[in-house]
Design a protein around this motif. Structure first.
Motif, mmCIF file in Angstrom:
data_model
loop_
_atom_site.group_PDB
_atom_site.id
_atom_site.type_symbol
_atom_site.label_atom_id
_atom_site.label_comp_id
_atom_site.label_asym_id
_atom_site.label_seq_id
_atom_site.Cartn_x
_atom_site.Cartn_y
_atom_site.Cartn_z
ATOM 1 N N LEU A 37 0.858 -1.186 0.000
ATOM 2 C CA LEU A 37 0.000 0.000 0.000
ATOM 3 C C LEU A 37 0.892 1.232 0.000
ATOM 4 C CD1 LEU A 37 -2.678 -1.013 2.653
ATOM 5 C CD2 LEU A 37 -3.099 -0.577 0.226
ATOM 6 N N PRO A 49 -8.563 -0.611 -3.264
ATOM 7 C CA PRO A 49 -7.845 -1.880 -3.407
ATOM 8 C C PRO A 49 -7.241 -2.077 -4.791
ATOM 9 C CG PRO A 49 -10.218 -2.257 -3.264
ATOM 10 C CD PRO A 49 -9.995 -0.799 -3.010
ATOM 11 N N VAL A 52 -3.292 -1.242 -5.017
ATOM 12 C CA VAL A 52 -2.238 -2.009 -4.353
ATOM 13 C C VAL A 52 -1.135 -2.260 -5.370
ATOM 14 C CG1 VAL A 52 -1.658 -4.216 -3.271
ATOM 15 C CG2 VAL A 52 -3.815 -3.071 -2.704
ATOM 16 N N LEU A 90 -7.853 -6.063 3.105
ATOM 17 C CA LEU A 90 -6.461 -5.632 2.918
ATOM 18 C C LEU A 90 -5.575 -5.975 4.114
ATOM 19 C CD1 LEU A 90 -6.973 -2.184 1.129
ATOM 20 C CD2 LEU A 90 -6.461 -4.410 0.112
ATOM 21 N N ILE A 93 -1.305 -6.590 4.333
ATOM 22 C CA ILE A 93 -0.510 -6.003 3.251
ATOM 23 C C ILE A 93 0.520 -5.037 3.841
ATOM 24 C CG2 ILE A 93 -0.622 -4.469 1.240
ATOM 25 C CD1 ILE A 93 -3.165 -5.777 0.438
#
Length: 198
Positions: A37, A49, A52, A90, A93
């Motif tokens: 991210l 999203p 990413v 998420l 991440i």
């Protein structure tokens, strides 16, 4: 605007961490890449999203730089400021050095904090602590820890968080509905102009 609630230092309400240094992946790169991210993923109080990235961490301690669901992310270096809560999809991440992660303790609800930081009163407080240049705003973890945050009682925070979640759900549903209507209108136009076989 004075607050109805006593302020506390954000450093007393949350654990803050600057993101990992990363190197952008070159086309055709393979080994050692992770999902990352970056500040590009922050959009109007949300995390996109679709933004990413794939990058190579410049540290072996990537576990330290993985987000949890309900962490709050803010830009460390950017031409804009916003705050967004990490959604469950998420979780895990890596976040890079363009972001600061704020992990609230049980005295502060993440959605309430993010809403405050995005409000003009919160933005004014952020501007006061930022090291702003002509184009870019730079915010440090140290400065963010000193930010004073009004802290409502827990029951009031729960009520406010529920209201914010309902507003987010309504917004998402309205956007999806508008996108469906746009696609349908396009299909009607194509049907009328090209005929039913196209």
């Amino acid at each position: 605007m004075p607050s109805n609630y006593p302020p506390m230092l954000l450093g007393e309400l949350a654990d803050l961490l600057a993101g990992a240094a990363t190197k952008s992946a070159r086309p055709g790169s393979r080994g050692g890449l992770v999902d990352v991210l970056t500040v590009r993923a922050l959009r109007d109080g949300r995390i996109d999203p679709d933004e990413v990235s794939r990058a190579r961490p410049l540290t072996s301690e990537t576990a330290r730089y993985r987000v949890d669901a309900d962490d709050v992310l803010v830009p460390a270096r950017s031409t804009f400021f916003t705050a967004a809560v990490v959604p469950p999809e998420l979780h895990g991440i890596v976040f890079n050095s363009t972001l600061i992660r704020i992990r609230c303790n049980d005295r502060l609800r993440p959605r309430v904090l993010a809403a405050y930081l995005c409000h003009p009163a919160g933005l004014a407080a952020i501007e006061a602590i930022s090291q702003s240049g002509a184009v870019q705003m730079n915010i440090t973890v140290r400065a963010m820890r000193e930010l004073l945050i009004p802290v409502p009682p827990r029951a009031e925070q729960e009520r406010l968080a529920s209201m914010l979640e309902a507003a987010d759900a309504a917004y998402t549903a309205a956007v999806h509905s508008a996108e469906r209507r746009r696609r349908l209108a396009g299909d009607v136009v194509m049907h009328a102009m090209a005929g039913p076989d196209h």
